[in-house]
Design a protein around this motif. Structure first.
Motif, PDB file in Angstrom:
ATOM      1  N   ASP A 123      46.919  47.783  24.833  1.00 14.37           N
ATOM      2  CA  ASP A 123      45.512  47.711  26.116  1.00 14.37           C
ATOM      3  C   ASP A 123      45.880  47.982  27.575  1.00 14.37           C
ATOM      4  O   ASP A 123      44.057  48.479  28.693  1.00 14.37           O
ATOM      5  CB  ASP A 123      45.127  46.010  26.002  1.00 14.37           C
ATOM      6  N   LEU A 124      46.870  47.898  28.397  1.00 11.35           N
ATOM      7  CA  LEU A 124      46.834  48.279  29.705  1.00 11.35           C
ATOM      8  C   LEU A 124      46.542  49.753  29.489  1.00 11.35           C
ATOM      9  O   LEU A 124      46.166  49.556  30.989  1.00 11.35           O
ATOM     10  CB  LEU A 124      48.934  47.751  30.175  1.00 11.35           C
ATOM     11  N   THR A 125      46.459  50.152  28.912  1.00  9.29           N
ATOM     12  CA  THR A 125      46.585  51.772  29.429  1.00  9.29           C
ATOM     13  C   THR A 125      45.006  51.650  29.431  1.00  9.29           C
ATOM     14  O   THR A 125      44.383  52.679  29.901  1.00  9.29           O
ATOM     15  CB  THR A 125      46.789  52.990  28.167  1.00  9.29           C
ATOM     16  N   ALA A 126      43.402  50.622  29.199  1.00 10.18           N
ATOM     17  CA  ALA A 126      42.824  50.830  29.690  1.00 10.18           C
ATOM     18  C   ALA A 126      42.150  50.976  31.136  1.00 10.18           C
ATOM     19  O   ALA A 126      41.058  51.068  31.377  1.00 10.18           O
ATOM     20  CB  ALA A 126      41.978  50.319  29.342  1.00 10.18           C
ATOM     21  N   LEU A 127      43.429  50.419  32.069  1.00  9.46           N
ATOM     22  CA  LEU A 127      43.067  50.406  33.669  1.00  9.46           C
ATOM     23  C   LEU A 127      43.733  51.801  34.338  1.00  9.46           C
ATOM     24  O   LEU A 127      43.773  51.828  35.035  1.00  9.46           O
ATOM     25  CB  LEU A 127      44.362  49.433  33.850  1.00  9.46           C
ATOM     26  N   PHE A 164      52.333  48.398  37.138  1.00 10.28           N
ATOM     27  CA  PHE A 164      51.336  47.416  36.714  1.00 10.28           C
ATOM     28  C   PHE A 164      51.659  46.796  37.569  1.00 10.28           C
ATOM     29  O   PHE A 164      52.472  46.201  37.374  1.00 10.28           O
ATOM     30  CB  PHE A 164      50.257  47.114  35.538  1.00 10.28           C
ATOM     31  N   ALA A 187      42.735  44.154  31.880  1.00  8.36           N
ATOM     32  CA  ALA A 187      42.687  45.899  30.902  1.00  8.36           C
ATOM     33  C   ALA A 187      42.130  44.949  29.800  1.00  8.36           C
ATOM     34  O   ALA A 187      40.947  46.024  28.602  1.00  8.36           O
ATOM     35  CB  ALA A 187      44.171  45.070  30.017  1.00  8.36           C
TER      36      ALA A 187
END
Length: 189
Positions: A123-127, A164, A187
């Motif tokens: 989900d961090l890839t959304a950032l 991050f 995220a």
């Protein structure tokens, strides 16, 4: 001196002369990712035999066999090539540096994130804005007091790393849970 290391034998033959030495240290990610080597360091200097020490004390601390040779490395230069780039490190600055408060927990936390929270890490890839995509796989790669680094891969393209940063540096492992929740919450927005 049979059974001693090549370095101990060389130091014995050098007697009191300087014996040049290089130690290479390789940092390997504790999780399965493409290109697992996170960095390398080279310490160059001179080996000397340590004489007149209490062998019982050093033997117990270092696991030295009876009759072994205790060697000392006088560090002259340190080079580091890691995820952040290549540079020279001042040996005195390194000797006086405080260890990262997460150093003893990094392996366990990264393995836990990979095994139990892979979806949240992804989900961090959304950032990442335009670099993030639905087909991106993300694996936790490195952790320190300042943040989390993940390795992102997608079919047909080269892997890349994303860092991050935590809102504030983590001072102890107890602060880590709050810092990770803050990242995951960002995220999820």
């Amino acid at each position: 001196m049979s059974g001693e290391s090549a370095a101990a034998r060389a130091a014995a033959h050098a007697q009191d002369a300087d014996l040049p030495a290089v130690i290479e240290i390789t940092d390997v990610a504790p999780v399965s990712v493409p290109h697992r080597i996170r960095g390398r360091a080279w310490l160059t200097g001179w080996l000397t035999r340590v004489r007149g020490v209490d062998r019982a004390v050093y033997g117990a601390l270092l696991g030295e066999r009876p009759g072994g040779t205790l060697l000392r490395l006088e560090v002259g230069e340190i080079s580091v090539d890691d995820l952040w780039g290549a540079e020279q490190v001042d040996p005195e600055a390194l000797a006086s540096a405080e260890p990262d408060p997460l150093v003893h927990h990094e392996t366990e936390v990264l393995q836990h994130l990979a095994a139990a929270h892979a979806g949240r890490v992804a989900d961090l890839t959304a950032l990442l804005g335009g670099r993030g995509s639905a087909g991106l796989t993300a694996v936790p790669l490195a952790l320190d007091r300042l943040g989390l680094r993940i390795r992102c891969t997608a079919a047909g393209s080269a892997p890349f790393d994303a860092r991050f940063d935590f809102p504030t540096p983590v001072r102890e492992v107890c602060d880590l849970r709050r810092a990770m929740r803050t990242l995951f919450a960002a995220a999820a927005v």
